[in-house]
Design a protein around this motif. Structure first.
Motif, PDB file in Angstrom:
ATOM      1  N   ILE A 380       0.996  -1.291   0.026  1.00  0.00           N
ATOM      2  CA  ILE A 380       0.021  -0.141  -0.012  1.00  0.00           C
ATOM      3  C   ILE A 380       0.870   1.328   0.110  1.00  0.00           C
ATOM      4  N   ASP A 381       0.278   2.392  -0.702  1.00  0.00           N
ATOM      5  CA  ASP A 381       1.030   3.777  -0.417  1.00  0.00           C
ATOM      6  C   ASP A 381       0.264   4.232   0.963  1.00  0.00           C
ATOM      7  N   PHE A 382       1.119   4.521   1.828  1.00  0.00           N
ATOM      8  CA  PHE A 382       0.730   5.073   3.172  1.00  0.00           C
ATOM      9  C   PHE A 382       1.142   6.571   3.237  1.00  0.00           C
ATOM     10  N   GLU A 383       0.176   7.511   3.375  1.00  0.00           N
ATOM     11  CA  GLU A 383       0.204   8.931   3.255  1.00  0.00           C
ATOM     12  C   GLU A 383       0.024   9.450   4.564  1.00  0.00           C
ATOM     13  N   SER A 384       1.133  10.173   5.480  1.00  0.00           N
ATOM     14  CA  SER A 384       0.839  10.664   6.711  1.00  0.00           C
ATOM     15  C   SER A 384       1.683  12.109   6.738  1.00  0.00           C
ATOM     16  N   ALA A 385       1.250  12.938   7.269  1.00  0.00           N
ATOM     17  CA  ALA A 385       2.400  14.112   7.363  1.00  0.00           C
ATOM     18  C   ALA A 385       3.356  13.763   8.398  1.00  0.00           C
ATOM     19  N   THR A 386       3.171  12.826   9.340  1.00  0.00           N
ATOM     20  CA  THR A 386       4.058  12.448  10.336  1.00  0.00           C
ATOM     21  C   THR A 386       5.273  11.840   9.916  1.00  0.00           C
ATOM     22  N   LEU A 387       5.242  11.736   8.480  1.00  0.00           N
ATOM     23  CA  LEU A 387       6.454  10.768   7.976  1.00  0.00           C
ATOM     24  C   LEU A 387       7.637  11.583   7.311  1.00  0.00           C
ATOM     25  N   VAL A 388       7.244  12.808   7.738  1.00  0.00           N
ATOM     26  CA  VAL A 388       8.322  14.167   6.982  1.00  0.00           C
ATOM     27  C   VAL A 388       9.814  13.825   7.606  1.00  0.00           C
ATOM     28  N   ASP A 389      10.110  13.401   8.611  1.00  0.00           N
ATOM     29  CA  ASP A 389      11.561  13.107   9.089  1.00  0.00           C
ATOM     30  C   ASP A 389      11.947  11.604   9.188  1.00  0.00           C
ATOM     31  N   LYS A 390      11.002  10.883   8.653  1.00  0.00           N
ATOM     32  CA  LYS A 390      11.255   9.543   8.943  1.00  0.00           C
ATOM     33  C   LYS A 390      12.126   8.705   7.857  1.00  0.00           C
ATOM     34  N   ALA A 391      12.924   7.958   8.205  1.00  0.00           N
ATOM     35  CA  ALA A 391      13.803   7.140   7.165  1.00  0.00           C
ATOM     36  C   ALA A 391      13.034   6.138   6.676  1.00  0.00           C
ATOM     37  N   ALA A 392      13.544   5.421   5.638  1.00  0.00           N
ATOM     38  CA  ALA A 392      13.050   4.390   5.101  1.00  0.00           C
ATOM     39  C   ALA A 392      12.674   2.814   5.844  1.00  0.00           C
ATOM     40  N   ASP A 393      13.937   2.834   7.070  1.00  0.00           N
ATOM     41  CA  ASP A 393      13.950   1.734   7.963  1.00  0.00           C
ATOM     42  C   ASP A 393      13.054   2.146   9.307  1.00  0.00           C
ATOM     43  N   TRP A 394      12.338   3.167   9.162  1.00  0.00           N
ATOM     44  CA  TRP A 394      11.626   3.357  10.484  1.00  0.00           C
ATOM     45  C   TRP A 394      10.365   2.481  10.648  1.00  0.00           C
ATOM     46  N   LEU A 395       9.697   2.198   9.662  1.00  0.00           N
ATOM     47  CA  LEU A 395       8.261   1.341   9.870  1.00  0.00           C
ATOM     48  C   LEU A 395       8.562  -0.083   9.592  1.00  0.00           C
ATOM     49  N   PRO A 396       9.486  -0.550   8.744  1.00  0.00           N
ATOM     50  CA  PRO A 396       9.566  -2.108   8.633  1.00  0.00           C
ATOM     51  C   PRO A 396       9.951  -2.606  10.091  1.00  0.00           C
ATOM     52  N   GLY A 397       9.331  -4.020  10.201  1.00  0.00           N
ATOM     53  CA  GLY A 397       9.441  -4.695  11.560  1.00  0.00           C
ATOM     54  C   GLY A 397       8.322  -4.217  12.401  1.00  0.00           C
ATOM     55  N   GLY A 398       7.587  -2.995  12.121  1.00  0.00           N
ATOM     56  CA  GLY A 398       6.407  -2.560  12.772  1.00  0.00           C
ATOM     57  C   GLY A 398       5.219  -3.019  12.017  1.00  0.00           C
ATOM     58  N   TYR A 399       3.868  -2.626  12.284  1.00  0.00           N
ATOM     59  CA  TYR A 399       2.660  -3.072  11.979  1.00  0.00           C
ATOM     60  C   TYR A 399       1.856  -1.883  11.733  1.00  0.00           C
ATOM     61  N   ILE A 400       0.681  -2.076  10.782  1.00  0.00           N
ATOM     62  CA  ILE A 400      -0.256  -1.266  10.243  1.00  0.00           C
ATOM     63  C   ILE A 400      -1.676  -1.754  10.694  1.00  0.00           C
ATOM     64  N   GLU A 401      -2.445  -0.738  11.121  1.00  0.00           N
ATOM     65  CA  GLU A 401      -3.881  -1.268  11.432  1.00  0.00           C
ATOM     66  C   GLU A 401      -4.854  -0.238  10.814  1.00  0.00           C
TER      67      GLU A 401
END
Length: 492
Positions: A380-401
């Motif tokens: 999926i393409d996840f759109e969020s204003a809170t991603l501005v300063d997040k690197a590509a390895d920030w979310l992998p290993g986490g989860y989405i609801e």
């Protein structure tokens, strides 16, 4: 025909075959804990199962039996059962509700105090009475019985039968047709001895099954469903919603490690087991089965439910429109690490666990929307204003609801690509089933359980659950260097 607001079975037990009694134990486990459970049932939980045989001599009797069982569908609805004529004679009946009975052989009727009798005349008239007192007389085969109401003066020639308060122990009814419209009927029931004192309380009192099904991800319960197989809602402070659900195969071992339960769930909107098929998406689903007594008129639970089973779903299969789930107890998961805490450099704790890791999940929640879904739903393409300063390895290993209960989907994020400052493409561990473009969602970062990630991403090294300073090689196992030995040569 009813007695004390409870229906009376239209036939009596066959006089040619006596009512057979066997012990029946329905296990009730209050919780799964440590230590061995009793190997044998205690007397309080042991009931007599009755093998009942009766004869329907004509089509009208068969129709009456069919209608009766249709109204008694479900194993928990009590009814009266006449056991057939007793081998006794009513010597006299009086307006004072006291009678004398004579048995052909010695028969102690004292155990009938508080129970009920039915008196039937030759023309089919039936009267029901409660036994208040049984007193012995000078004759061994004669007793004086006091009833709650007097009998007619001519009742000394009526047939006498005991009334048993029973319920069906299973929904299986066997018909053996011996001629057209003439059948021998066999079924099993369980006597309810504790209810004789106030049987009319059963008119609206119903035992029902309650199922609490909880979806969990990591350390957080996503949602819980409160379901019941009862045909109307049940209220115990929370509302248990009626759905087509049933269970079988409840087994309990003395060690607690082979407890099992099978669930059958028919198709309905929001069925929590649909996500298990066609693939397992790795979301633990737990089930708690309870037995409660409710007032059928109001739907209120009369006393605290008794927990019969607590476990986790092991597998789900589909048969037509039916989903069959197998559940096992927590002690038989079998895949847990032992010991649970290792002497290692990596952290042993689970991210966001409030008792160990202590990182607050709300602080790291990223809210956004789904801007696009791949054809197979795997990314999926996840759109969020809170991603501005997040690197590509920030979310992998986490989860989405995505979504809200019970229409909620949770997926693990395998890896991510940065499409723009506020958009990441997330690759999921399993395809989405019901989510759509534009749905609101939330994502949480992952943790690789290393000291650097704990310090830099979560500033939580004070709660680190590993041993980062132990050497990579165990110094106690380092061998001494081997001495150089001469090669070749021989004895001279």
């Amino acid at each position: 025909m009813n007695y004390l607001d409870i229906p009376v079975f239209p036939l009596v037990a066959d006089l040619g075959e006596s009512v057979r009694r066997t012990l029946n134990y329905e296990p009730e486990v209050t919780d799964i804990g440590f230590g061995a459970h009793p190997a044998m049932p205690v007397q309080a939980n042991t009931q007599e199962r009755l093998q009942i045989v009766t004869v329907a001599p004509d089509a009208d009797a068969l129709d009456a039996v069919e209608a009766f069982f249709a109204a008694r569908s479900g194993r928990f609805k009590a009814f009266w059962l006449a056991t057939g004529a007793e081998d006794v004679t009513v010597l006299s009946a009086s307006v004072s509700a006291t009678m004398f009975i004579e048995a052909s052989i010695f028969s102690d009727w004292s155990h009938l105090k508080g129970k009920h009798l039915v008196f039937c005349s030759l023309d089919g008239q039936c009267l029901f009475r409660k036994v208040l007192l049984v007193e012995a007389t000078a004759f061994a085969t004669r007793s004086q019985v006091t009833l709650d109401e007097a009998l007619p003066a001519n009742a000394d020639c009526w047939q006498v039968s005991r009334l048993l308060l029973v319920r069906l122990s299973s929904d299986e009814i066997k018909y053996d047709f011996e001629a057209d419209n003439h059948a021998r009927i066999r079924f099993t029931g369980i006597e309810l001895p504790e209810e004789y004192t106030a049987p009319n309380a059963l008119a609206t009192r119903r035992p029902v099954y309650l199922y609490r099904i909880t979806r969990r991800y990591g350390v957080r319960d996503i949602y819980s469903l409160h379901l019941t197989s009862h045909d109307t809602p049940v209220n115990s402070g929370v509302t248990w919603h009626p759905v087509p659900i049933d269970h079988s195969g409840l087994s309990v071992s003395t060690e607690g490690d082979t407890d099992k339960l099978n669930l059958e769930l028919f198709a309905w909107e929001g069925n929590p087991f649909e996500d298990w098929l066609p693939i397992h998406i790795g979301q633990p689903t737990s089930v708690v089965l309870s037995l409660a007594h409710v007032d059928e008129a109001t739907g209120l639970v009369l006393e605290a439910p008794v927990i019969l089973f607590r476990g986790i779903i092991e597998s789900v299969t589909r048969q037509g429109y039916t989903l069959k789930a197998k559940s096992v107890s927590p002690l038989s998961y079998g895949e847990k690490r032992v010991p649970r805490f290792f002497l290692q450099t990596r952290c042993n704790y689970q991210l966001f666990d409030g008792s160990t890791c202590r990182v607050p999940s709300a602080t790291y929640r990223l809210s956004g929307t789904i801007e696009a879904i791949d054809t197979d739903g795997g990314s999926i393409d996840f759109e969020s204003a809170t991603l501005v300063d997040k690197a590509a390895d920030w979310l992998p290993g986490g989860y989405i609801e995505i979504g809200t209960a019970p229409q909620v989907e949770v997926r693990t994020i395998r890896y991510a690509e940065i499409l723009s400052a506020t958009r990441h493409r997330l690759y999921l561990n399993a395809s989405l089933r019901i989510s759509q473009t534009g749905d609101a969602c939330s994502a949480w970062p992952g943790c690789d359980r290393t000291p650097d990630c704990c310090k830099q991403r979560f500033d939580n090294f004070v709660n680190y659950g590993g041993h980062p300073f132990i050497p990579y090689e165990n110094p106690t196992l380092m061998a001494m260097p081997l001495a150089n030995t001469a090669s070749g040569g021989g004895k001279k």
